[in-house]
Design an enzyme around this catalytic site. Sequence first.
Site, mmCIF file in Angstrom:
data_model
loop_
_atom_site.group_PDB
_atom_site.id
_atom_site.type_symbol
_atom_site.label_atom_id
_atom_site.label_comp_id
_atom_site.label_asym_id
_atom_site.label_seq_id
_atom_site.Cartn_x
_atom_site.Cartn_y
_atom_site.Cartn_z
ATOM 1 N N LYS A 265 -2.379 -14.743 -53.739
ATOM 2 C CA LYS A 265 -2.259 -15.340 -52.400
ATOM 3 C C LYS A 265 -1.746 -14.301 -51.411
ATOM 4 C CE LYS A 265 0.387 -18.882 -49.863
ATOM 5 N NZ LYS A 265 1.301 -20.044 -49.946
ATOM 6 N N ASP A 270 3.431 -17.283 -43.069
ATOM 7 C CA ASP A 270 3.138 -18.716 -43.161
ATOM 8 C C ASP A 270 4.065 -19.502 -42.237
ATOM 9 O OD1 ASP A 270 2.385 -21.242 -43.815
ATOM 10 O OD2 ASP A 270 3.246 -21.238 -45.843
ATOM 11 N N LYS A 277 6.423 -25.353 -39.788
ATOM 12 C CA LYS A 277 7.657 -25.424 -40.568
ATOM 13 C C LYS A 277 8.861 -25.452 -39.635
ATOM 14 C CE LYS A 277 6.060 -22.649 -44.531
ATOM 15 N NZ LYS A 277 6.238 -23.628 -45.608
ATOM 16 N N ASP A 288 4.955 -14.455 -48.130
ATOM 17 C CA ASP A 288 3.940 -15.355 -48.662
ATOM 18 C C ASP A 288 2.676 -14.604 -49.119
ATOM 19 O OD1 ASP A 288 3.548 -17.981 -49.385
ATOM 20 O OD2 ASP A 288 2.638 -18.585 -47.488
ATOM 21 N N ASP A 347 0.138 -26.806 -43.823
ATOM 22 C CA ASP A 347 1.112 -25.959 -44.512
ATOM 23 C C ASP A 347 0.785 -25.816 -45.999
ATOM 24 O OD1 ASP A 347 3.271 -24.315 -44.724
ATOM 25 O OD2 ASP A 347 4.786 -25.911 -44.683
ATOM 26 N N GLU A 349 -1.652 -24.319 -47.202
ATOM 27 C CA GLU A 349 -2.752 -23.392 -46.937
ATOM 28 C C GLU A 349 -3.046 -22.492 -48.132
ATOM 29 O OE1 GLU A 349 0.299 -22.729 -46.279
ATOM 30 O OE2 GLU A 349 0.464 -20.707 -47.099
ATOM 31 N N ARG A 351 -3.250 -23.083 -51.383
ATOM 32 C CA ARG A 351 -4.249 -23.634 -52.319
ATOM 33 C C ARG A 351 -5.636 -23.595 -51.697
ATOM 34 N NH1 ARG A 351 -0.923 -29.097 -52.732
ATOM 35 N NH2 ARG A 351 0.698 -27.510 -52.561
HETATM 36 N N1 BES Z 1 4.349 -20.642 -48.771
HETATM 37 C C1 BES Z 1 4.734 -21.997 -48.939
HETATM 38 C C2 BES Z 1 5.536 -22.231 -50.204
HETATM 39 C C3 BES Z 1 6.924 -21.680 -50.237
HETATM 40 C C4 BES Z 1 7.983 -22.430 -49.750
HETATM 41 C C5 BES Z 1 7.194 -20.460 -50.807
HETATM 42 C C6 BES Z 1 9.264 -21.934 -49.834
HETATM 43 C C7 BES Z 1 8.460 -19.962 -50.871
HETATM 44 C C8 BES Z 1 9.512 -20.708 -50.386
HETATM 45 C C9 BES Z 1 3.491 -22.876 -49.020
HETATM 46 O O1 BES Z 1 2.401 -22.470 -48.278
HETATM 47 C C10 BES Z 1 3.872 -24.209 -48.492
HETATM 48 O O2 BES Z 1 4.191 -24.293 -47.335
HETATM 49 N N2 BES Z 1 3.854 -25.212 -49.356
HETATM 50 C C11 BES Z 1 4.205 -26.518 -48.975
HETATM 51 C C12 BES Z 1 3.246 -27.444 -49.654
HETATM 52 C C13 BES Z 1 3.315 -28.854 -49.180
HETATM 53 C C14 BES Z 1 2.889 -28.971 -47.731
HETATM 54 C C15 BES Z 1 2.431 -29.692 -50.075
HETATM 55 C C16 BES Z 1 5.613 -26.793 -49.444
HETATM 56 O O3 BES Z 1 6.021 -26.278 -50.497
HETATM 57 O O4 BES Z 1 6.346 -27.466 -48.744
HETATM 58 ZN ZN ZN Z 2 2.282 -20.495 -47.887
HETATM 59 MN MN MN Z 3 2.477 -23.178 -46.287
#
Ligand code: BES
Ligand code: ZN
Ligand code: MN
Length: 497
Positions: A265, A270, A277, A288, A347, A349, A351
Amino acid sequence: MEIRVEKGKPEKYPCELLLLFSFECPEQPEGPIQTVDMEWKGFISALMKQGDFKGELFETRLFYTQGALPAKRVVLGGLGKKGEFDLEKWRGAASKAGQFIRNAGMKRFAFPIRKWSDLSEAELAESFVTGLRLGVYEFNEFKTLERDKIKEIEEVVLLGEKDEEIKIIGDGLRKGEIISEAVCMARDLVNGPSNQVTPTVLAEKAREIAKVYGMEVQVLELSQAEAIGMGAFVAVAKGSQEPGKFIVLEYNKGKELETIALVGKGITFDSGGISIKPSENMDRMKDDMSGAAAVLATMQAASRLQLPFHLVGIMPATENLPSGKAYKPGDILKTLSGQTVEVISTDAEGRLILSDALTYSLRYQPKAIIDLATLTGACVIALGNYVIGLFGNDESLLKRIEEASSRTGEKAWRLPLWDDYFDYLKSDTADFRNVGTRAAGAIIGAVFLNKFVEKVPWVHLDIAGPASIEKERPYIPRGGTGAGVRLLIQVLRDWGK
Ligand code: BES
Ligand code: ZN
Ligand code: MN
């Protein structure tokens, strides 16, 4: 820091500083300490008897030899209890000794490598170099003030006695250098902020590595990605002014070797996109792209180690930002696989870009696919910052990861991929949605990815926790860690065993 091997006995070797290690409270000094102790008229055994140095894990003490040895100073490092000693502790001990020497302002030292535990000289050398280099790593690129206060070890000499030992040590040194340089490169990319490490810069880095280490590289521009049908990757990338890049690096292209695809990834920042966020800790989201950095680093190391594989490194790289052109919740995307996805949160993104990257990897008919991604905050909640979330559809590939995990100390823990979890991804308007519930968030992310690998043996590593850390670990300073790099290299090194 330059590290080299020389022939010499520690008790006879003139240097500014000699580094020696001991287990906790040994009956007798063991290993190189023994001969140095004899030459030093029992100084070390006496001070240990008095309890001035106990050999506790990561203990470090500095002594002056006052002319009793050709070395001017001796640093003693502790290894802890002999029965509990392993490679992981050894890497930590090498790091802690290195940090101690550096922080004391010393610039060079010699260290004798002689077998004194179950570990071979090759392992001792490789892991010493790895632990030392990773432990003294600092990211100082953008510090302009008081640069003269930055302390650095300049020269390390590994001492061996016999010619065949010197060869073994040299070989371990070379491997340790290749592996730690790869990890440090990944760390630099992760620590580099998103205004420096853009998708374009990642693509340039891939080109540079391809050139230096003789690999093939292909960078798809957004228009090309769109033309072949990467609807998910393009949707994420189109909200940003920084052009997205779909990077493909190939090692041993066209050779009759097993093909393994590594997918990382590469979200260089992000923000969450339209599903933005909270601003607290948003700065962390420069990490990220840690999955892409790990793939790049692994490819570099694999090539330098001449590992016998055809490796395909796939790194979809883009920012995830809100704008008038950004994709939106409710949008339906057509992925490269043909399957459609309803966007619930922009968010989620990672996947999305990975779905197209995984589908793309199938073109190479890989024997195995391994993806690395800072995919979910839920994985951090489940496993914390020290452990990688491990998912997969193939028992023997999972076992390979677990074995490499225990060898490298990069802990990975299995979570289930049961189909029950797919219920959460059902959509009214498309084949599935990109978000399920908060509960089991890491698993739902993995279940989503599973829909894009068909029947190919596949493992997903959620490195959201370990990719960067707030609290330092024995040989991992704060910040970007290079998580996954040593693990992947180990998987590849052990593949045929
Ligand atoms: N890059 C984030 C995941 C992340 C969060 C990595 C905190 C490191 C620390 C990812 O893109 C994300 O935002 N995931 C969301 C998914 C949700 C919207 C289903 C998450 O984890 O909140
Ligand atoms: Zn992310
Ligand atoms: Mn995200």
